[in-house]
Design a protein around this motif. Sequence first.
Motif, PDB file in Angstrom:
ATOM      1  N   GLY A 269       0.723  -1.308  -0.158  1.00  0.00           N
ATOM      2  CA  GLY A 269       0.153   0.026  -0.033  1.00  0.00           C
ATOM      3  C   GLY A 269       0.702   1.097  -0.115  1.00  0.00           C
ATOM      4  N   LEU A 270       2.110   1.190   0.738  1.00  0.00           N
ATOM      5  CA  LEU A 270       2.985   2.330   0.650  1.00  0.00           C
ATOM      6  C   LEU A 270       3.468   2.730  -0.668  1.00  0.00           C
ATOM      7  N   GLU A 271       3.793   1.489  -1.403  1.00  0.00           N
ATOM      8  CA  GLU A 271       4.602   1.837  -2.650  1.00  0.00           C
ATOM      9  C   GLU A 271       3.353   2.346  -3.547  1.00  0.00           C
ATOM     10  N   ARG A 272       2.321   1.350  -3.784  1.00  0.00           N
ATOM     11  CA  ARG A 272       1.312   1.698  -4.848  1.00  0.00           C
ATOM     12  C   ARG A 272       0.479   3.041  -4.479  1.00  0.00           C
ATOM     13  N   HIS A 273       0.312   3.500  -3.450  1.00  0.00           N
ATOM     14  CA  HIS A 273      -0.784   4.629  -3.056  1.00  0.00           C
ATOM     15  C   HIS A 273      -0.092   5.680  -2.389  1.00  0.00           C
ATOM     16  N   LEU A 274       0.828   5.667  -1.543  1.00  0.00           N
ATOM     17  CA  LEU A 274       1.587   6.783  -0.946  1.00  0.00           C
ATOM     18  C   LEU A 274       2.633   7.413  -1.868  1.00  0.00           C
ATOM     19  N   ALA A 414      -7.866  -5.045   0.282  1.00  0.00           N
ATOM     20  CA  ALA A 414      -6.647  -4.737   1.107  1.00  0.00           C
ATOM     21  C   ALA A 414      -5.986  -3.646   0.669  1.00  0.00           C
ATOM     22  N   GLU A 415      -5.728  -3.616  -0.755  1.00  0.00           N
ATOM     23  CA  GLU A 415      -5.160  -2.477  -1.191  1.00  0.00           C
ATOM     24  C   GLU A 415      -5.790  -1.047  -0.803  1.00  0.00           C
ATOM     25  N   TRP A 416      -6.949  -1.186  -1.135  1.00  0.00           N
ATOM     26  CA  TRP A 416      -7.757   0.051  -0.782  1.00  0.00           C
ATOM     27  C   TRP A 416      -7.506   0.575   0.924  1.00  0.00           C
ATOM     28  N   SER A 417      -7.361  -0.438   1.524  1.00  0.00           N
ATOM     29  CA  SER A 417      -7.489   0.021   3.023  1.00  0.00           C
ATOM     30  C   SER A 417      -6.056   0.727   3.191  1.00  0.00           C
ATOM     31  N   CYS A 418      -5.022   0.031   2.493  1.00  0.00           N
ATOM     32  CA  CYS A 418      -3.774   0.772   2.648  1.00  0.00           C
ATOM     33  C   CYS A 418      -3.770   2.262   2.024  1.00  0.00           C
ATOM     34  N   GLN A 419      -4.575   2.263   0.847  1.00  0.00           N
ATOM     35  CA  GLN A 419      -4.805   3.596   0.258  1.00  0.00           C
ATOM     36  C   GLN A 419      -5.280   4.784   1.198  1.00  0.00           C
ATOM     37  N   ARG A 420      -5.854   4.269   2.101  1.00  0.00           N
ATOM     38  CA  ARG A 420      -6.353   5.360   3.094  1.00  0.00           C
ATOM     39  C   ARG A 420      -5.591   5.791   3.931  1.00  0.00           C
TER      40      ARG A 420
END
Length: 423
Positions: A269-274, A414-420
Amino acid sequence: MRFAGVRIVTLSEGEITNLHVGLKGTMNALFLQDLADKTRRGLRGRVEAGKSGGGNAYGYDVVRQVAADGAPIRSDRAINTAEARIILRIFEDYAAGRFPRAIAHALNADGIRGPSGKGWGPSTIHGNRQRGTGILNNALYVGRLVWNRLTYVKDPDTGKRLSRLNPESAWIIQEVPELRIIDDALWERVKTRQGAMRASKHADNDPGYWDRRRPRHLFSGLMRCGSCGGGMINFNKTRVGCAAARNKDTCSNKTTMLRAELEDLVFEGLERHLMKPELVEVFCREYTEHANRLVAEHNVGLTTAQKELEKIDRDLDKLVEAILDGVPGAWVKDKMAAVELRKEALPAEIAETTEMPVRLHPSLADHYRDQIHRLRDLLQGDGARAEAVLRPRRFAAATASAWQSSRSGRRGSAEWSCQRLAG
């Protein structure tokens, strides 16, 4: 407040000055220490009289009575029959070979509330034998009141209250046979099994008993169960799961998850969204403005001190000229001494205050992006991950949703939760 032109005035003291802050502060500190000593002395007298020294233990009720003259009679206790049966059950189960976790599961399954009014946990039962905490270590159940076992102090940095074990010579022990719940034979059987388990654990160098260990991993204290919202703990060296399901059996989520897999979900999630360019630019712009503002405020103090030193040199020159012009030296002696004293102190202040000329540039985004990419590679080893402990609160929400999504197989969720985290 003085710099802002604000005065502090109280009804009892009038305007507060440096004298109040220094002298009164010291006197108040001494008063509080004396009050604490008197309070402990009074509590010791109550304990030696067989009464409560503060607080109450599970299995007893506070008895409120009134004397003939109408004065309240305090610090008396009586056995709570229903809770006494639970205590006896815990002691008998443990002496028979059951473990605290199994005992807690059985109590929760029967709907019996614990001392806190909630579910039972194994630590509530086994506690700490040396400190006398936990159901199995409360000497009051065999009619022996032990007081002053622990001393509580406040950490000046965190403000938290910490307990320290007093030497046994400082303990106050009073026999109270009317409060006995457990007989000596059962008490000794429990103590014998506790000693045997402790000796076996140390002899085998067993790394188990995760509920008594507090290892620090990458997301220690940040993981939450997706079903009940409670904390997650280590089931073994590689897997994590719901603490309430393991220790109390009050959560239906029995699923465990590899710690490495959970960490990988968060890193993904850090790599894809942040790492989205627009989010990185917002972070860097805000961080740069804030850092530059702090640097400017820091340098203001240095500039002020330098200007004050230049002004002092001019004032001294004027005082010397005044003396040469015929002004009596006695008139300007005190003023000149004060100015010279300040002049001697300013160079040290200037030397201690180093200038911070460096300004952050928006190109920090590129550096930030590189560091995030490197973070995952640096923490590939188990040892490296064990040494790295993250504390940002927002990781808790991400790991909770990642855990819940992994149970249902919804990788995208799960990826969306990391996007939060980007919010």
